[in-house]
Design an enzyme around this catalytic site. Structure first.
Site, PDB file in Angstrom:
ATOM      1  N   ALA A   1       0.477 -19.309  14.816  1.00 50.43           N
ATOM      2  CA  ALA A   1       0.732 -18.487  13.824  1.00 50.43           C
ATOM      3  C   ALA A   1       0.115 -19.248  12.530  1.00 50.43           C
ATOM      4  O   ALA A   1      -0.297 -18.723  11.689  1.00 50.43           O
ATOM      5  CB  ALA A   1       2.412 -19.092  13.801  1.00 50.43           C
ATOM      6  N   ASP A   2      -0.111 -20.713  12.895  1.00 52.01           N
ATOM      7  CA  ASP A   2      -1.064 -21.064  11.924  1.00 52.01           C
ATOM      8  C   ASP A   2      -2.455 -20.532  11.111  1.00 52.01           C
ATOM      9  O   ASP A   2      -2.997 -20.830  10.782  1.00 52.01           O
ATOM     10  CB  ASP A   2      -0.504 -22.560  11.213  1.00 52.01           C
ATOM     11  CG  ASP A   2       0.665 -23.560  11.257  1.00 52.01           C
ATOM     12  OD1 ASP A   2       1.235 -22.595  10.251  1.00 52.01           O
ATOM     13  OD2 ASP A   2       0.656 -24.445  11.197  1.00 52.01           O
TER      14      ASP A   2
END
Length: 180
Positions: free
Chosen positions: A159-160
């Site tokens: 996600a990052d």
């Protein structure tokens, strides 16, 4: 050969992974990236090798944005920036003097990018937002399991990493639109 973003100044007011990596991607394209860190430093500094990997190519300035002096110094940096990248929880940027409206008032030409886990005004905006939370909500934690068979999420902060790439792409597109 000069980078595509040579002459572009980015003010990076982010910490941990997603925002700093976005700033590093912009730096690799030739942007002059100035990272603003709090007096205690970016928490990523406590993880060996992480800070260096995702903040390469940047200059750092330490500002206490909780003080009027720190906010005045930040305002001066905003006036000279082409891009302001922030990764604060919803409402924090406004408290520190770098909300979208405040940046636009100081520098109408600046591209503003905010990275937050759940958005600035959505129903989840106040929930903690870390990579593992996003993996769980997206339903991918079952893809990474421990020896006991229980899901624990993927070993990479997907996600990052996705947020960083999306932010860098959006910033480059906004810079191009500004030039046109």
């Amino acid at each position: 050969m000069p980078g595509a973003l040579e002459g572009v100044r980015v003010l990076d007011c982010t910490q941990i992974i997603a925002g700093p990596l976005a700033g590093s991607l912009l730096s690799e394209m030739g942007a002059d990236v100035v990272k603003v860190e709090p007096p205690k430093g970016d928490p990523a500094r406590s993880i060996p090798g992480l800070f260096e990997a995702i903040n390469r190519g940047k200059r750092t300035v330490v500002l206490d944005l909780r003080t009027p002096e720190g906010q005045q110094e930040l305002a001066a940096l905003i006036r000279g920036a082409d891009v302001v990248l922030e990764g604060f929880r919803p409402g924090v940027a406004a408290r520190l003097g770098c909300s979208a409206a405040e940046v636009a008032a100081l520098n109408p030409a600046a591209v503003y990018c905010s990275i937050s886990a759940w958005g600035q005004d959505g129903p989840l905006r106040d929930l903690p937002g870390h990579d593992l939370n996003a993996q769980a909500l997206a339903g991918v934690c079952h893809l990474g399991r421990g020896p006991d068979g229980h899901p624990h999420g993927l070993p990479l902060p997907v996600a990052d990493l996705s947020a960083a790439m999306s932010a860098a792409t959006g910033i480059v597109a906004a810079l191009l639109a500004r030039e046109r």
